[in-house]
Design a protein around this motif. Structure first.
Motif, PDB file in Angstrom:
ATOM      1  N   GLY A 263       0.821  -1.320   0.067  1.00 33.13           N
ATOM      2  CA  GLY A 263      -0.110   0.026  -0.002  1.00 33.13           C
ATOM      3  C   GLY A 263       0.873   1.196  -0.007  1.00 33.13           C
ATOM      4  N   SER A 264       0.382   2.387  -0.584  1.00 36.57           N
ATOM      5  CA  SER A 264       1.074   3.488  -0.875  1.00 36.57           C
ATOM      6  C   SER A 264       0.230   4.750  -0.040  1.00 36.57           C
ATOM      7  N   ARG A 265       0.899   5.806  -0.295  1.00 41.32           N
ATOM      8  CA  ARG A 265       0.154   7.111   0.361  1.00 41.32           C
ATOM      9  C   ARG A 265      -0.370   7.815  -0.935  1.00 41.32           C
ATOM     10  N   ALA A 266      -1.282   8.638  -0.671  1.00 44.96           N
ATOM     11  CA  ALA A 266      -1.622   9.453  -1.603  1.00 44.96           C
ATOM     12  C   ALA A 266      -2.179  10.839  -1.045  1.00 44.96           C
ATOM     13  N   SER A 267      -1.883  11.927  -1.794  1.00 43.72           N
ATOM     14  CA  SER A 267      -2.363  13.417  -1.169  1.00 43.72           C
ATOM     15  C   SER A 267      -3.879  13.743  -1.340  1.00 43.72           C
ATOM     16  N   SER A 268      -4.214  14.407  -0.249  1.00 41.86           N
ATOM     17  CA  SER A 268      -5.707  15.017  -0.521  1.00 41.86           C
ATOM     18  C   SER A 268      -5.594  16.448  -0.942  1.00 41.86           C
ATOM     19  N   GLN A 269      -4.568  16.816  -0.988  1.00 37.08           N
ATOM     20  CA  GLN A 269      -4.313  18.208  -1.338  1.00 37.08           C
ATOM     21  C   GLN A 269      -5.094  19.082  -2.404  1.00 37.08           C
ATOM     22  N   LYS A 270      -5.543  18.275  -3.583  1.00 42.95           N
ATOM     23  CA  LYS A 270      -6.581  18.827  -4.516  1.00 42.95           C
ATOM     24  C   LYS A 270      -7.787  19.059  -3.873  1.00 42.95           C
ATOM     25  N   ILE A 271      -8.476  18.002  -3.398  1.00 48.41           N
ATOM     26  CA  ILE A 271      -9.668  18.200  -2.617  1.00 48.41           C
ATOM     27  C   ILE A 271      -9.750  19.455  -1.579  1.00 48.41           C
ATOM     28  N   GLN A 272      -8.653  19.570  -0.673  1.00 44.51           N
ATOM     29  CA  GLN A 272      -8.540  20.579   0.154  1.00 44.51           C
ATOM     30  C   GLN A 272      -8.398  22.003  -0.627  1.00 44.51           C
ATOM     31  N   ASN A 273      -7.840  22.033  -1.799  1.00 45.57           N
ATOM     32  CA  ASN A 273      -7.765  23.088  -2.390  1.00 45.57           C
ATOM     33  C   ASN A 273      -9.062  23.852  -2.795  1.00 45.57           C
ATOM     34  N   THR A 274     -10.079  22.927  -2.978  1.00 46.42           N
ATOM     35  CA  THR A 274     -11.362  23.322  -3.449  1.00 46.42           C
ATOM     36  C   THR A 274     -11.968  24.022  -2.490  1.00 46.42           C
ATOM     37  N   GLY A 275     -11.444  23.895  -1.065  1.00 43.83           N
ATOM     38  CA  GLY A 275     -12.389  24.388   0.282  1.00 43.83           C
ATOM     39  C   GLY A 275     -12.771  23.238   1.070  1.00 43.83           C
ATOM     40  N   PHE A 276     -12.666  22.063   0.654  1.00 38.88           N
ATOM     41  CA  PHE A 276     -13.352  21.134   1.449  1.00 38.88           C
ATOM     42  C   PHE A 276     -12.323  21.042   2.858  1.00 38.88           C
ATOM     43  N   GLN A 277     -13.036  20.782   3.756  1.00 36.97           N
ATOM     44  CA  GLN A 277     -12.358  20.687   5.025  1.00 36.97           C
ATOM     45  C   GLN A 277     -12.540  19.149   5.679  1.00 36.97           C
ATOM     46  N   PHE A 278     -11.630  18.478   6.159  1.00 39.01           N
ATOM     47  CA  PHE A 278     -11.780  17.173   6.733  1.00 39.01           C
ATOM     48  C   PHE A 278     -12.344  17.250   8.001  1.00 39.01           C
ATOM     49  N   ARG A 279     -13.154  16.817   8.719  1.00 39.47           N
ATOM     50  CA  ARG A 279     -13.556  16.698   9.942  1.00 39.47           C
ATOM     51  C   ARG A 279     -12.817  15.748  10.929  1.00 39.47           C
ATOM     52  N   PHE A 280     -12.316  14.824  10.437  1.00 36.75           N
ATOM     53  CA  PHE A 280     -11.358  13.748  10.960  1.00 36.75           C
ATOM     54  C   PHE A 280     -10.252  13.444  10.434  1.00 36.75           C
TER      55      PHE A 280
END
Length: 302
Positions: free
Chosen positions: A271-288
């Motif tokens: 298993g590898s790692r993946a970035s969530s930066q693209k969705i965060q750049n749209t304004g989405f904020q993770f709650r957890f």
């Protein structure tokens, strides 16, 4: 009037939780193999049949249908089913839209973080990276191509593909399977335990779908994965920590997993790692975004 959202994969975890989240704002309908309630409509992939009443005034389709990757050994027949349940189902949807001359506002499709390949590396993959070269990558590439056809064939104004990590929920899935051995004091990491395990809280994945519905600027692929990376060993240790349970058993040997699961074991052991930066750049904020907080919430332990 509320916009109509048609969801496939009605019996899946995400479909059920997402419907609860959006039902106040949208008229939610489901496509399912067996109708049980008024807002469900039947379809049968093998027969190529579908209840076209489900498409009346539809604005959005959220395509979550797909046989469970880790439920059974990957026989030749099972591999065909894993692809068909995703690709042929999309084809049936497209054909029905074309027949009824419907153009959607959005077609939002589930996808998988396995797009990038099942291997353990130090690379952190972004949506700009090419696909891998193993079976799961092949499944996801075909899955996404089937989704892209909705835009290419002018059946949807936009297509969004949600490359989903392992969804953490106490109700079903990986977390539920990992809990019993840890609760009984016999939990352990799998293989080396060093394989990265991309994860996301069930509430965050549902929020991403809700966000994609509402934000018409979103199109293309997005990694739906927590910003905090973890290995299989990290996840195992955090669950034990949250449950206040000891963790002293040796790792489950690689050969045992390969004996039990065959080729499927590769998806467990790598298993590898993946970035969530693209969705965060749209304004989405993770709650957890934090693993311990996510587990504490799901297991209701403070």
């Amino acid at each position: 009037m509320k916009e109509v959202v048609l969801i496939t994969g009605a019996n899946g975890l995400i479909a059920k939780e997402l419907a609860k989240k959006i039902s106040n704002e949208y008229d939610v309908r489901f496509l399912t193999r067996k109708k049980r309630q008024a807002n469900e409509y039947e379809w049968d992939l093998r027969k190529g049949t579908i209840d076209e009443a489900a498409f009346e005034n539809v604005s959005h389709i959220i395509h979550l249908a797909g046989a469970n990757i880790s439920e059974k050994r990957w026989t030749a027949e099972r591999k065909k089913e894993l692809i068909s349940s995703r690709v042929d189902s999309a084809t049936l949807l497209r054909n029905t839209l074309r027949k009824r001359e419907i153009k959607l506002k959005s077609f939002i499709s589930a996808s998988g973080i396995n797009f990038y390949g099942t291997n353990t590396t130090e690379k952190i993959y972004s949506e700009n990276d090419p696909p891998g070269h193993d079976f799961l990558s092949e499944v996801v590439v075909l899955w996404e191509c089937a989704a892209d056809h909705f835009k290419e064939q002018n059946l949807a104004e936009r297509v969004v593909k949600i490359r989903t990590a392992v969804v953490l929920s106490e109700k079903e899935g990986a977390l539920k399977k990992m809990l019993p051995p840890i609760q009984y004091g016999i939990g352990s990491a799998l293989g080396t335990g060093n394989q990265y395990m991309a994860w996301i809280h069930i509430e965050d994945i549902c929020s991403i779908y809700d966000f994609a519905l509402k934000n018409h600027a979103l199109h293309g692929a997005y990694n739906a994965v927590s910003p905090q990376h973890a290995t299989n060993a990290d996840l195992t240790k955090k669950i034990a920590e949250v449950l206040h349970k000891p963790l002293f058993m040796p790792n489950v040997p690689t050969f045992v997993l390969k004996m039990l699961f065959g080729e499927l074991a590769n998806a467990i052991l790598e298993g590898s790692r993946a970035s969530s930066q693209k969705i965060q750049n749209t304004g989405f904020q993770f709650r957890f975004p934090d693993l311990k907080n996510a587990l504490s919430d799901l297991l209701k332990i403070q």
